[in-house]
Every structure is written in structure tokens, then in C-alpha cells.
Scaffold this active site. Structure first.
Site, mmCIF file in Angstrom:
data_model
loop_
_atom_site.group_PDB
_atom_site.id
_atom_site.type_symbol
_atom_site.label_atom_id
_atom_site.label_comp_id
_atom_site.label_asym_id
_atom_site.label_seq_id
_atom_site.Cartn_x
_atom_site.Cartn_y
_atom_site.Cartn_z
ATOM 1 N N HIS A 56 1.274 -13.461 -9.328
ATOM 2 C CA HIS A 56 -0.144 -13.251 -10.060
ATOM 3 C C HIS A 56 -0.224 -14.755 -10.899
ATOM 4 C CE1 HIS A 56 0.364 -9.105 -9.671
ATOM 5 N NE2 HIS A 56 1.510 -8.902 -10.433
ATOM 6 N N HIS A 215 -1.906 -5.398 -7.532
ATOM 7 C CA HIS A 215 -0.414 -5.340 -6.937
ATOM 8 C C HIS A 215 -1.217 -4.623 -5.565
ATOM 9 C CE1 HIS A 215 1.169 -4.745 -10.846
ATOM 10 N NE2 HIS A 215 1.890 -5.693 -10.397
#
Length: 328
Positions: A56, A215
Site C-alpha cells: 500500500h 487488498h
């Protein structure tokens, strides 16, 4: 799978080494790369610690520095860091004033940070971010997911911590900023976790995943690709309906890329989102556009709105000096 890597099992460690090599004036790696810490700590202040699965970036390690985090614990790609990592970070940067954990609402992260808090010898409080309005619960969370609004919490609480505010006040502030913040995302493509070697999910050329998680978790529904204006209308509608703001409320608008979206398209989305807000009588008092909470190379973006007041604007405007954010 085409990626700029040497080996799947060394991608995280080599990336962290590169982060330290370029930004060694701001941050340093803890022993074994268990955490990233500020190079120079502010004595006596409450320590801010966050973390989560890698993939991320620049969240969270890129936000270590003046005005934001004191330490960040990186897990493997899309995998929570361990309680031992978090405890090591507390021992390295924590003070008698205590530590504040800022945790995205994913079951692994919440559980492991909770375990670390119980093991710590100094006071620890926790703020859990759950700004995603797309779904009431998901594959990895009980309740709403914590997504790009985490950046907003880290920035504002980080600024308050630099002012010397005490642990309880910082937790209350973090909880309040989280309550004022809502996000929603859309994916145009999947991402590929290096260890898996294949896309997490597949989308046809004319499809998008509305409300996708960071995700690659499913969102609200899979639909045909639409115009940027139509996408912004739906996402901003969901966000603003949930916030129920009074006309005239000043807001922060964060347009966040997922890793594979050109900046040109992100600013186009910012323009579309601002138009929707103007139609509801809401002013964009502050804005930020860029890829800050990514999902590897996923194409798409998220929109985040935070309801502001004068005190929050001051915290947002306060100086910050990190690898990913710098102003004043």
C-alpha cells in the site's frame, strides 16, 4: 508476472533498504527491518505508531517523520505485521507519555496491535480507522474497512502530537477525525501479489469493481465501465449520504490512486468530485491528489471526504516532513 524484483521473498526487505538509502535524513530501519522509525525523535511527546501489510506504499512507512508517525511496522504484502514488530517499535520510539496505535480495521491488524498493546510496559491507546462506506463488512474485517482516510487521521493526529497533546486527547482526536471521514474506491484492473504470481481477480475490459477494497476484496458490485463523472457521482453520493453534512461545511477532498492510475486521471476525478460537492453546497477547503494508499499496481482510485472545522484545518496545514508528504 512482470515486476521489478529480484526474488519474491526479498522484495520487502530490499524495498525498505531503498527507502532508508534515499530518505536516511528522515528515517531509519529498526533491527532486522522490523519497523521504520523517525531518525530524530521529539523528546517526551506521545509516539504515533502504525503499520500493516506492505503493498500500500507510501502508507505507512512513507508517513514516518516530523508531523506524522514516529514508527511504522511493515508486514509482508497484504499480511499484518506481528505483535513482536509492534512491541519493538514501542520500545524504540515510545516515551513515558505513551504511544498511540493507528490501526486500519482489518482483523489481523487489530488483533496483533491489541496483543502488542497488552505486552507494552508503557501506556498505549488505539485509534481504529473504518472510513470505507462501500460495504458493512468484508473478507478481512468485522465492520467497515480502514482505507485512505487513515492518512487523514495520521496527519491530523501527528500534528497534534507535535504540539505536545497528551495520549487521551490524541486518541479522542483520532476517533473524531475518523468519524468525520468517509471513503469509497473503484478498481479498473486487479493487482498481482508477488507470492501469488497471478491477478487477485479478473475484470473484463468493459468492467469495473465498484467499492473495491485495498487488498482487492469485492466491493458493492461489478458493473460496466462508466464515465468518470458517473463514477464520481456514485462514489461521492455514497460518501456524502453517509456523512450527512450541513450545507456550507468546509471539507477535505482526498483523491487517492491505487498505484496504476495516471495523475492526469486523478485530477480529472478530483474535478468531477468537487462538482458533486458543489452541488450539495459543500466547499473543498483543502485537497490532496496522488497515490498515497495503493494496492500494488491496481488501476483505479478512491475518494475521501473529511468534514473540517477551523481547528482541523490548522492541524492539516501544520508542517509535515516525511518521505511521501512534505509542506511548510
Amino acid at each position: 508476472m512482470k515486476k521489478l524484483i529480484n526474488a519474491v521473498d526479498s522484495i520487502l526487505s530490499e524495498s525498505l533498504q531503498g527507502l532508508e538509502a534515499i530518505h536516511g535524513d528522515i528515517l531509519a530501519l529498526g533491527e532486522g527491518g522490523a519497523f521504520v522509525r523517525r531518525k530524530t525523535l521529539t523528546p517526551g511527546k506521545v509516539a504515533l505508531i502504525s503499520g500493516g501489510g506492505s503493498g500500500h506504499e507510501p502508507l505507512h512507512a512513507g508517513f514516518v517523520g516530523l508531523g506524522m508517525l514516529d514508527a511504522a511496522c511493515p508486514g509482508q504484502v497484504f499480511t499484518s505485521p506481528t505483535p513482536d514488530q509492534m512491541l519493538a517499535a514501542v520500545n524504540a520510539v515510545g516515551t513515558a507519555a505513551g504511544s498511540l496505535f493507528i490501526v486500519k480495521n482489518y482483523e489481523g491488524d487489530v488483533m496483533n496491535f491489541e496483543m502488542a498493546a497488552e505486552m507494552a510496559d508503557t501506556p498505549v491507546a488505539t485509534v481504529i480507522t473504518d472510513d470505507d462506506v462501500a460495504v458493512p463488512k468484508s473478507t478481512w474485517s468485522t465492520g467497515r474497512r480502514g482505507v485512505a482516510g487513515t492518512l487523514v487521521v495520521e496527519k491530523m493526529v501527528g500534528a497534534a502530537a507535535e504540539q505536545g497533546r497528551e495520549l487521551g486527547a490524541l486518541k479522542s482526536l483520532g476517533d473524531e477525525v475518523n468519524r468525520r471521514t468517509r471513503s469509497m474506491g473503484v478498481a479498473l484492473t486487479s493487482c498481482t501479489v508477488p507470492a501469488a504470481g497471478k491477478p487477485t481477480f479478473t475484470l473484463s475490459e468493459d468492467e469495473m469493481e465498484m467499492g473495491v477494497g485495498i487488498h482487492g476484496e469485492p466491493g458493492r458490485r461489478r458493473v460496466k465501465l462508466a464515465s468518470a463523472d458517473a463514477i464520481a457521482d456514485e462514489m461521492m453520493g455514497a460518501i456524502l449520504d453517509d456523512l450527512s453534512l450541513t450545507r456550507g461545511t468546509p471539507c477535505l477532498l482526498l483523491v487517492n490512486g491505487f498505484g496504476g492510475t495516471p495523475t492526469m486521471e486523478l485530477y480529472l476525478m478530483a474535478n468531477a468530485a468537487k462538482r458533486v460537492m458543489a452541488g450539495r453546497g459543500l466547499a473543498v477547503a483543502r485537497g490532496l491528489v496522488g497515490s498515497y494508499v495503493t494496492s500494488l499496481e491496481m488501476a483505479g482510485c478512491s475518494l475521501t471526504v473529511t468534514a473540517l472545522d477551523d481547528s482541523l484545518i490548522q492541524l492539516w496545514d501544520a508542517p509535515v516532513h516525511t518521505a511521501a508528504l512534505r509542506w511548510n
